[in-house]
Motif scaffolding. Structure first.
Motif, PDB file in Angstrom:
ATOM      1  N   VAL A  89       0.853  -1.184   0.000  1.00 48.52           N
ATOM      2  CA  VAL A  89       0.000   0.000   0.000  1.00 48.52           C
ATOM      3  C   VAL A  89       0.895   1.242   0.000  1.00 48.52           C
ATOM      4  CG1 VAL A  89      -1.761   1.297   1.252  1.00 48.52           C
ATOM      5  CG2 VAL A  89      -1.789  -1.207   1.316  1.00 48.52           C
ATOM      6  N   LEU A  90       0.677   2.114  -0.974  1.00 50.54           N
ATOM      7  CA  LEU A  90       1.368   3.393  -1.050  1.00 50.54           C
ATOM      8  C   LEU A  90       0.330   4.477  -0.809  1.00 50.54           C
ATOM      9  CD1 LEU A  90       3.871   5.140  -1.757  1.00 50.54           C
ATOM     10  CD2 LEU A  90       3.127   5.013  -4.146  1.00 50.54           C
ATOM     11  N   LEU A  91       0.532   5.278   0.225  1.00 41.69           N
ATOM     12  CA  LEU A  91      -0.370   6.374   0.568  1.00 41.69           C
ATOM     13  C   LEU A  91       0.399   7.679   0.461  1.00 41.69           C
ATOM     14  CD1 LEU A  91      -1.756   4.653   3.727  1.00 41.69           C
ATOM     15  CD2 LEU A  91      -3.188   5.397   1.839  1.00 41.69           C
ATOM     16  N   GLY A  92      -0.191   8.666  -0.206  1.00 42.19           N
ATOM     17  CA  GLY A  92       0.457   9.962  -0.323  1.00 42.19           C
ATOM     18  C   GLY A  92      -0.558  11.068  -0.368  1.00 42.19           C
ATOM     19  N   GLY A  93      -0.139  12.236   0.083  1.00 43.10           N
ATOM     20  CA  GLY A  93      -1.053  13.363   0.031  1.00 43.10           C
ATOM     21  C   GLY A  93      -0.443  14.641   0.562  1.00 43.10           C
ATOM     22  N   ARG A  94      -1.251  15.683   0.476  1.00 44.76           N
ATOM     23  CA  ARG A  94      -0.855  17.002   0.975  1.00 44.76           C
ATOM     24  C   ARG A  94      -1.703  17.348   2.191  1.00 44.76           C
ATOM     25  NH1 ARG A  94       2.732  19.745  -1.780  1.00 44.76           N
ATOM     26  NH2 ARG A  94       3.023  19.293  -3.973  1.00 44.76           N
ATOM     27  N   ASP A  95      -1.032  17.864   3.209  1.00 44.74           N
ATOM     28  CA  ASP A  95      -1.737  18.345   4.389  1.00 44.74           C
ATOM     29  C   ASP A  95      -2.279  19.749   4.138  1.00 44.74           C
ATOM     30  OD1 ASP A  95      -1.521  16.173   6.160  1.00 44.74           O
ATOM     31  OD2 ASP A  95       0.540  16.714   6.648  1.00 44.74           O
ATOM     32  N   GLN A  96      -3.057  20.246   5.088  1.00 46.85           N
ATOM     33  CA  GLN A  96      -3.626  21.582   4.940  1.00 46.85           C
ATOM     34  C   GLN A  96      -2.556  22.650   4.765  1.00 46.85           C
ATOM     35  OE1 GLN A  96      -4.687  19.408   7.313  1.00 46.85           O
ATOM     36  NE2 GLN A  96      -6.904  19.301   7.179  1.00 46.85           N
ATOM     37  N   ASP A  97      -1.360  22.437   5.316  1.00 49.23           N
ATOM     38  CA  ASP A  97      -0.277  23.408   5.168  1.00 49.23           C
ATOM     39  C   ASP A  97       0.464  23.271   3.835  1.00 49.23           C
ATOM     40  OD1 ASP A  97       1.192  21.088   5.512  1.00 49.23           O
ATOM     41  OD2 ASP A  97       2.281  21.806   7.287  1.00 49.23           O
ATOM     42  N   GLY A  98       0.033  22.320   2.988  1.00 55.45           N
ATOM     43  CA  GLY A  98       0.619  22.140   1.669  1.00 55.45           C
ATOM     44  C   GLY A  98       1.781  21.168   1.610  1.00 55.45           C
ATOM     45  N   ALA A  99       2.238  20.688   2.761  1.00 55.45           N
ATOM     46  CA  ALA A  99       3.363  19.749   2.778  1.00 55.45           C
ATOM     47  C   ALA A  99       2.927  18.397   2.216  1.00 55.45           C
ATOM     48  CB  ALA A  99       3.883  19.577   4.197  1.00 55.45           C
ATOM     49  N   PHE A 100       3.757  17.839   1.339  1.00 58.96           N
ATOM     50  CA  PHE A 100       3.462  16.533   0.746  1.00 58.96           C
ATOM     51  C   PHE A 100       4.248  15.457   1.470  1.00 58.96           C
ATOM     52  CE2 PHE A 100       4.289  13.034  -2.156  1.00 58.96           C
ATOM     53  CZ  PHE A 100       3.006  12.743  -2.575  1.00 58.96           C
ATOM     54  N   SER A 101       3.610  14.323   1.669  1.00 56.17           N
ATOM     55  CA  SER A 101       4.317  13.172   2.227  1.00 56.17           C
ATOM     56  C   SER A 101       3.720  11.899   1.645  1.00 56.17           C
ATOM     57  CB  SER A 101       4.215  13.157   3.755  1.00 56.17           C
ATOM     58  OG  SER A 101       2.872  12.990   4.163  1.00 56.17           O
ATOM     59  N   PHE A 102       4.533  10.851   1.642  1.00 51.98           N
ATOM     60  CA  PHE A 102       4.030   9.544   1.226  1.00 51.98           C
ATOM     61  C   PHE A 102       4.720   8.484   2.059  1.00 51.98           C
ATOM     62  CE2 PHE A 102       7.779   9.820  -1.459  1.00 51.98           C
ATOM     63  CZ  PHE A 102       8.258   8.524  -1.520  1.00 51.98           C
ATOM     64  N   ALA A 103       4.073   7.333   2.149  1.00 50.37           N
ATOM     65  CA  ALA A 103       4.638   6.208   2.892  1.00 50.37           C
ATOM     66  C   ALA A 103       4.251   4.918   2.180  1.00 50.37           C
ATOM     67  CB  ALA A 103       4.120   6.203   4.324  1.00 50.37           C
ATOM     68  N   PHE A 104       5.174   3.972   2.200  1.00 46.40           N
ATOM     69  CA  PHE A 104       5.000   2.685   1.550  1.00 46.40           C
ATOM     70  C   PHE A 104       4.936   1.612   2.629  1.00 46.40           C
ATOM     71  CE2 PHE A 104       6.938  -0.867  -1.022  1.00 46.40           C
ATOM     72  CZ  PHE A 104       5.863  -1.025  -1.873  1.00 46.40           C
ATOM     73  N   HIS A 105       3.867   0.815   2.601  1.00 42.11           N
ATOM     74  CA  HIS A 105       3.635  -0.204   3.622  1.00 42.11           C
ATOM     75  C   HIS A 105       3.517  -1.572   2.959  1.00 42.11           C
ATOM     76  CE1 HIS A 105       2.700   2.968   6.564  1.00 42.11           C
ATOM     77  NE2 HIS A 105       2.182   3.575   5.513  1.00 42.11           N
ATOM     78  N   ALA A 106       3.988  -2.608   3.667  1.00 42.92           N
ATOM     79  CA  ALA A 106       3.960  -3.958   3.106  1.00 42.92           C
ATOM     80  C   ALA A 106       3.554  -4.986   4.148  1.00 42.92           C
ATOM     81  CB  ALA A 106       5.335  -4.323   2.572  1.00 42.92           C
ATOM     82  N   SER A 107       2.817  -5.977   3.676  1.00 40.02           N
ATOM     83  CA  SER A 107       2.595  -7.216   4.415  1.00 40.02           C
ATOM     84  C   SER A 107       3.087  -8.297   3.457  1.00 40.02           C
ATOM     85  CB  SER A 107       1.119  -7.412   4.746  1.00 40.02           C
ATOM     86  OG  SER A 107       0.931  -8.691   5.339  1.00 40.02           O
ATOM     87  N   GLU A 108       4.163  -8.966   3.817  1.00 42.30           N
ATOM     88  CA  GLU A 108       4.798  -9.884   2.880  1.00 42.30           C
ATOM     89  C   GLU A 108       4.600 -11.356   3.220  1.00 42.30           C
ATOM     90  OE1 GLU A 108       8.198  -7.195   0.918  1.00 42.30           O
ATOM     91  OE2 GLU A 108       8.635  -7.808   2.974  1.00 42.30           O
ATOM     92  N   ALA A 109       3.744 -11.618   4.182  1.00 42.02           N
ATOM     93  CA  ALA A 109       3.384 -12.997   4.517  1.00 42.02           C
ATOM     94  C   ALA A 109       2.028 -12.961   5.209  1.00 42.02           C
ATOM     95  CB  ALA A 109       4.426 -13.626   5.439  1.00 42.02           C
ATOM     96  N   HIS A 110       1.265 -14.025   5.046  1.00 40.59           N
ATOM     97  CA  HIS A 110      -0.030 -14.075   5.711  1.00 40.59           C
ATOM     98  C   HIS A 110       0.147 -13.927   7.215  1.00 40.59           C
ATOM     99  CE1 HIS A 110      -2.406 -16.136   2.279  1.00 40.59           C
ATOM    100  NE2 HIS A 110      -1.855 -15.010   1.921  1.00 40.59           N
ATOM    101  N   ARG A 111      -0.774 -13.230   7.796  1.00 38.92           N
ATOM    102  CA  ARG A 111      -0.806 -12.932   9.231  1.00 38.92           C
ATOM    103  C   ARG A 111       0.243 -11.905   9.645  1.00 38.92           C
ATOM    104  NH1 ARG A 111      -5.097 -14.998   8.374  1.00 38.92           N
ATOM    105  NH2 ARG A 111      -5.582 -17.147   8.767  1.00 38.92           N
ATOM    106  N   GLU A 112       0.972 -11.359   8.692  1.00 44.23           N
ATOM    107  CA  GLU A 112       1.962 -10.339   9.021  1.00 44.23           C
ATOM    108  C   GLU A 112       1.320  -8.973   8.919  1.00 44.23           C
ATOM    109  OE1 GLU A 112       5.389  -8.570   6.389  1.00 44.23           O
ATOM    110  OE2 GLU A 112       6.125 -10.386   7.383  1.00 44.23           O
ATOM    111  N   PRO A 113       1.417  -8.158   9.965  1.00 40.59           N
ATOM    112  CA  PRO A 113       0.832  -6.814   9.870  1.00 40.59           C
ATOM    113  C   PRO A 113       1.595  -5.951   8.871  1.00 40.59           C
ATOM    114  CG  PRO A 113       2.008  -7.092  11.950  1.00 40.59           C
ATOM    115  CD  PRO A 113       2.051  -8.413  11.251  1.00 40.59           C
ATOM    116  N   TYR A 114       0.900  -4.961   8.322  1.00 44.28           N
ATOM    117  CA  TYR A 114       1.565  -4.014   7.432  1.00 44.28           C
ATOM    118  C   TYR A 114       2.632  -3.281   8.239  1.00 44.28           C
ATOM    119  CZ  TYR A 114      -1.970  -4.574   3.820  1.00 44.28           C
ATOM    120  OH  TYR A 114      -2.778  -5.083   2.843  1.00 44.28           O
TER     121      TYR A 114
END
Length: 187
Positions: A89-114
Motif C-alpha cells: 500500500v502506497l499512501l500519499g497526500g498534501r496536508d492543509q499546510d501544503g506539505a506533501f508526504s508519502f509512505a509505503f507499507h507492506a505485508s509480505e506474509a499471511h498474518r503479518e501486519p503491514y
C-alpha cells in the motif's frame, strides 16, 4: 481447427483518490483493490484529513480487510502454499499546510501486519533503480509535474515492452494545491 496461443491482458485500476488531497495505490493481493475502491468512495466527498490521520485510518481498514480475506481463504491458502502472499500500500497526500508526504507499507506474509518500508524521495514498485534515478534527476532539475509524469510513463512503457506482467493503460495521480487529479494514459 486449432487456435494459436492467445494473450489476454487484464487491466485493473490500482490507484485511487482518497478525498481531495490524497491518493492510494495498491499491489499484490487483489483484496487491496477492493479496499482502495471502498475507501475512495467513502472519503470522496469529505474534507481533507491530515495525511498522518488518513494513513492511520486507511491502514487499519487495509489490515482488517486483509486479515478477513486470509481467514476466509485459510483452507485454500493452506492447500496452495505457492499462492501470492504479498500486499503493498502506497499512501500519499498534501496536508492543509501544503506539505506533501508519502509512505509505503507492506505485508509480505499471511498474518503479518503491514509495516512501513523505508523510502527515499522517489519510489518505483517494483523497484527499478534506473527509472528512480531518471525521476530523481528530473525532480532535482526542477522539472514540471507534467515532465516528471512523462518520465514515469516512458519508464513504464519500456518495462511493459519487456515484462508481460506490466501493461497499460497506466493511471497517474497528481496532487497539488488544486487537489487530486487522476489521469489514464493509454500505452
Amino acid at each position: 481447427m486449432g487456435h494459436g496461443p492467445q494473450t489476454r491482458v487484464h487491466s485493473l485500476q490500482k490507484l485511487f483518490p482518497l478525498g481531495p488531497g490524497a491518493a492510494v495505490a495498491t499491489s499484490g493481493a487483489a483484496v487491496g483493490v477492493y479496499v482502495s475502491r471502498t475507501l475512495s468512495r467513502l472519503l470522496g466527498r469529505r474534507a481533507a484529513l491530515p495525511t498522518a490521520d488518513l494513513a492511520a485510518y486507511a491502514l487499519s481498514v487495509f489490515q482488517g480487510q486483509y486479515d478477513e480475506f486470509q481467514n476466509q481463504g485459510a483452507a485454500w491458502f493452506s492447500s496452495h502454499p505457492e499462492a501470492h502472499r504479498l500486499s503493498y500500500v502506497l499512501l500519499g497526500g498534501r496536508d492543509q499546510d501544503g506539505a506533501f508526504s508519502f509512505a509505503f507499507h507492506a505485508s509480505e506474509a499471511h498474518r503479518e501486519p503491514y509495516r512501513r518500508l523505508p523510502t527515499g524521495n522517489v519510489l518505483t514498485v517494483p523497484r527499478r533503480l534506473g527509472l528512480e534515478g531518471r525521476l530523481g534527476h528530473a525532480r532535482a532539475d526542477g522539472a514540471s509535474l507534467s515532465r516528471i509524469r512523462d518520465v514515469a510513463l516512458e519508464g513504464l512503457r519500456v518495462i511493459a515492452g519487456k515484462e508481460e506482467a506490466v501493461a497499460g493503460p497506466f493511471d497517474t495521480a497528481s496532487i497539488d494545491a488544486g487537489g487530486v487529479r487522476m489521469e489514464t494514459s493509454e500505452t
